[in-house]
Design an enzyme around this catalytic site. Structure first.
Site, mmCIF file in Angstrom:
data_model
loop_
_atom_site.group_PDB
_atom_site.id
_atom_site.type_symbol
_atom_site.label_atom_id
_atom_site.label_comp_id
_atom_site.label_asym_id
_atom_site.label_seq_id
_atom_site.Cartn_x
_atom_site.Cartn_y
_atom_site.Cartn_z
ATOM 1 N N ASP A 102 0.858 -1.194 0.000
ATOM 2 C CA ASP A 102 0.000 0.000 0.000
ATOM 3 C C ASP A 102 0.890 1.238 0.000
ATOM 4 O O ASP A 102 2.078 1.171 0.359
ATOM 5 C CB ASP A 102 -0.956 0.009 1.206
ATOM 6 N N GLU A 148 0.004 -0.878 5.929
ATOM 7 C CA GLU A 148 1.122 -0.365 6.723
ATOM 8 C C GLU A 148 1.009 1.139 6.862
ATOM 9 O O GLU A 148 1.231 1.692 7.935
ATOM 10 C CB GLU A 148 2.459 -0.720 6.071
HETATM 11 ZN ZN LIG Z 1 7.014 2.090 4.216
#
Ligand SMILES: [Zn+2]
Length: 389
Positions: free
Chosen positions: A77, A142
């Site tokens: 992501d 993340e």
């Molecule tokens: Zn990163």
């Protein structure tokens, strides 16, 4: 056998999937198509948490019998592009121009993912399956809340019986050039709120009230001046920073009952949440003027612990691979913010090494194609040593 793609080709294709958290945007589907012909076992578990968007993740592995299990970890992501008109090249173009690969995620960290995938496929192409296991622990959560990502993926894999020997996270760790820095741990982070309560009253009659505002201001000043520690061999000194003072008083004629100050601590392995709580309370009590005032402290529940990886075999061998390819001796560091390595450390020794991080999250994020290919070479060199061919 299918030919192993280059790190640059992989990174271009990954950038072209606009996988802004929590969107998959075809990025894992693309990786699955690349990995399947090489004999990888692939899982794409979706994790849920009330109040947060579902996120798709990937666990892919290739096994050639008994031997160590090396997990490459990272996220697919990216943060949003922001105002796309400010970009010189479109943020999801994945274009290569003048030796630079452009696009959101080039540095953080589709480039890193592309490099370890390319290195592994090159290894399998040249030597067949590793004597052991290589896995990819890839999350789509993340840059977001990190609730449905690595923390659950590691748990999921462990419940399936996966036993990890070592892990490398491909986050961008080099401040200026390849070979600068391996991260061998991370500081912890803890946020909290300190509240002073007194007695509400009319501003014209302050003797009938106990105003917590000047008391809190003094506590903030005095606690800020305290030294938590002087650092350790592997960590810089811990630091407590007050980041906001909040009273929420909208009137002009009222002495408020309470006032709060919010803080964040970045701390080394001398501290944990309990010790920090005791430290703040002790110093706040010491400076509290009299019993007209009371204190309370709440800690946020998203704190993370400090950790230090001490595995000489992992750090030593990886440093050698960096030296062999770049000719430079990397510094071993625990600086910077937190990363998903905090979710891996309880399963196996974990280090982080990736690209140069200078443009991460910025407009016109880019990396040098030469760095990208060098990173793949470093991972490949490490795998040669790790699986002792
Ligand atoms: Zn990163």
């Amino acid at each position: 056998m299918t030919k192993a793609p280059s790190a640059t080709d992989l990174a271009c294709a990954l950038i072209q999937c606009p996988s802004v958290t929590p969107k998959e945007a075809g990025v894992l589907a693309y990786l699955e198509r690349q990995l399947s012909p090489f004999g990888f076992e692939i899982h794409r578990p979706v994790f849920s948490e009330p109040g947060y968007p579902d996120v798709e993740n990937m666990f892919a592995k290739i096994t050639g019998g008994d031997g160590p299990h090396l997990a490459f970890a990272g996220h697919v992501d990216v943060v949003p592009a922001g105002d796309e008109t400010l970009w010189t090249l479109p943020p999801f173009s994945g274009a290569v121009k003048d030796g630079l690969l452009h696009g959101r995620g080039a540095a953080d960290m589709k480039g890193g993912v592309a490099a370890f995938v390319a290195a592994t496929l090159r290894y399998v192409e040249a030597h067949g399956e590793p004597k052991g296991t290589v896995s990819f622990v890839l999350t789509g959560d993340e840059e977001g809340p990190a609730k449905n990502g690595t923390v659950k993926l590691m748990q999921w894999a462990a419940e399936r019986g996966e036993q990890f020997s070592d892990s490398i996270v491909g986050e961008p760790t080099n401040p200026n050039q390849m070979g600068d820095m391996i991260k061998v741990g991370r500081r912890g982070s803890q946020s909290g709120t300190l509240t002073v309560s007194g007695k509400q009253g009319h501003v014209a009659y302050p003797h009938l009230a106990s105003n917590p505002v000047p008391v809190l201001a003094r506590l903030v000043e005095q606690i800020s001046a305290e030294v938590l520690d002087h650092g350790t061999d592997f960590f810089q000194p811990s630091n407590l920073e007050f980041i906001s003072m909040d009273v929420g008083n909208e009137t002009w004629n009222l002495i408020p009952k309470s006032a709060s100050a919010r803080f964040n601590v970045r701390f080394n392995d001398l501290w944990n949440a309990e010790k920090l709580e005791a430290f703040v309370l002790e110093h706040a009590r010491k400076h509290l003027p009299d019993d007209a005032f009371t204190l309370s402290l709440t800690l946020e529940d998203d704190g993370s612990e400090a950790f230090l990886t001490r595995s000489e075999s992992l750090i030593g061998r990886f440093s050698k691979a960096v030296e062999a390819i770049t000719g430079r001796t990397p510094e071993l560091s625990t600086g910077g913010g937190t990363s998903d390595a905090r979710f891996i450390k309880n399963y196996c020794p974990v280090i982080e090494f990736g690209l140069v991080g200078q443009t991460m999250h910025m407009i016109d994020e880019h990396v040098a194609v030469a760095d990208l290919e060098q990173l793949a070479d470093i991972y490949y060199e490490f795998m040669l040593q790790y699986f002792e061919r």
